[in-house]
Scaffold this active site. Structure first.
Site: not given
Length: 437
Positions: A101, A104
């Site tokens: 993501h 992240d």
């Protein structure tokens, strides 16, 4: 930068008799199974969120994970160092792919512009590490569920500004995925659903979600991104009901809004069981619609009613999974993505290796067993024979659309009663599977 795992060398295949916990017993990446190498069949991917950002926290306690390479800050320097650690881990593990993501890999800034700048800074390191190691990006995605702005959803939010923010975030995540050579892009509607229908205009929310996906399709074409789009089903958590509740619901939505030509499904085991289905069921639903794209390889605890995201070690699960994947031609742009996390009690860095090795070995065994079952042919022959009445006569005419209702009635009136049914032989077939396991 010092190695994060100095005592661990590259994980090797040592065979089933090995007792080395840091060796593969079944995953031999170059071994040919059913015409392809294991590496080509399984296309293993490590996830950024659980593996490199998971803390081990739960609703009752703080994080437990020992990650000496991470200083706990949201600095760009820490994010860049973490990226280098990720590639050290994946190189030693021998995983050919990874997934992320946007939030992240890089910290969120005070504004979207600052956030995008942060993502670009870390993406430079990711690209350099990909070039250095040969590890590829399986797919990227945007986190449209963690920040408080997404309290009412993203594409389905009642706030048009939130929709706009989500659209801009998707645009940037797609651009970075494209820049990094990603083979796909995934949409997971973490908060695209409702907690109560008393305050929800469902039709309008679904229209808006479809509009967002069409905008993404248009932009994909504009920038020349050739990767596959995926939608990942999940029935609940964190909302009471999520619109992409299972494979069938996703397919219905995609057909209704003329999106099916642009999407395939990313099926997760734990999400399947939360929806009241088996993983095999969800894979069959997707495969029958030519929409089976990729899988999140994990499992849930059947005694717990939430998304536990455990590493898969059940050989029946991996065998049934690979039976269906092989049936529908195997994975091409997608892969076996370990959306799984070590337990809170498994807090040392070496536990990350133990978990992934176990999952990779379990899928390697499932692949070999599934390929052997298919080569043996008895299971496929039984199913074919079970439907033999559809291969000729009236059954074939019905399937081809050449039989009218009147003709069918005349046939059965003349026959008087149906031909005798035969046993489904479930126990025989379960025993057959056990022969191979």
């Amino acid at each position: 930068m010092k190695p994060a795992f100095p005592d661990i060398t590259k994980i090797r295949y040592e065979g089933a008799r090995s007792q080395n916990p840091l060796a593969f017993k079944h995953y031999n990446p170059t071994e040919i199974v059913a015409g392809k190498t294991m590496r080509e069949h399984l296309r293993f991917a490590v996830v950024y969120w659980h593996t490199f950002r998971g803390t081990g926290s739960d609703p009752f306690g703080a994080g437990t994970m020992q990650r000496p390479w991470d200083d706990g800050s949201n600095s760009i320097n820490n994010a860049q160092n973490r990226a280098r650690v990720a590639f050290e881990f994946m190189t030693k593990l021998g995983a050919p792919y990874y997934c992320w993501h946007d939030r992240d890999v890089a910290p969120e800034g005070k504004t979207l512009a600052e956030t995008n700048k942060n993502l670009d800074a870390v993406a430079k390191v990711l690209k350099a590490e990909q070039q250095r190691t040969g590890i590829k990006l399986l797919w990227g995605t945007a986190n449209l569920f963690s920040h408080p702005r997404f309290v009412h959803g993203a594409g389905t939010s009642c706030n048009a500004d939130v929709f706009a923010f989500a659209a801009a975030q998707i645009k940037k995540a797609m651009e970075v995925t494209h820049e990094l050579g990603g083979e796909g892009y995934t949409f997971w509607g973490g908060r695209e659903g409702y907690m109560t229908l008393l305050n929800t205009d469902m039709k309008r929310e679904l229209d808006h979600l479809a509009k967002l996906l069409h905008l993404a399709v248009d932009y994909k074409k504009k920038i020349g991104f050739k990767g596959q789009f995926y939608i990942e089903p999940k029935p609940k958590e964190p909302t009471k009901h999520q619109y992409d509740s299972d494979a069938a619901a996703c397919l219905n939505f995609l057909r209704e809004y003329d999106l099916l030509p642009h999407f395939k499904l990313n099926i997760e085991t734990n999400h399947a069981t939360l929806a009241g289905h088996s993983m095999q069921h969800e894979l069959e639903v997707a495969g029958a619609a030519d929409a089976l794209g990729s899988i999140d390889a994990n499992t849930g605890d059947e005694l717990l009613g939430w998304d536990t995201d455990q590493f898969p070690t059940n050989i029946y699960l991996t065998t049934y999974t690979m039976l269906t994947i092989l049936k529908y031609g195997g994975l091409t742009t997608g892969g076996v993505n370990f959306d799984a996390k070590v337990r809170r009690e498994s807090f040392e860095p070496v536990d990350l290796f133990h978990a992934h090795i176990g999952g990779m070995d379990a899928f390697a065994r499932g692949l070999k067993i599934a390929a052997a079952i298919r080569k043996d042919g008895r299971l496929a022959d039984f199913v074919k024979q079970r439907y033999a009445s559809w291969d000729s006569g009236l059954g074939a005419k019905i399937e081809s659309g050449k039989a009218s209702l009147k003709e069918i009635e005349a046939y059965i009136l003349k026959k008087g009663e149906v031909a005798a049914n035969v046993s489904g032989r479930q126990e025989f077939l379960e025993n057959l599977i056990n022969e191979f396991i």
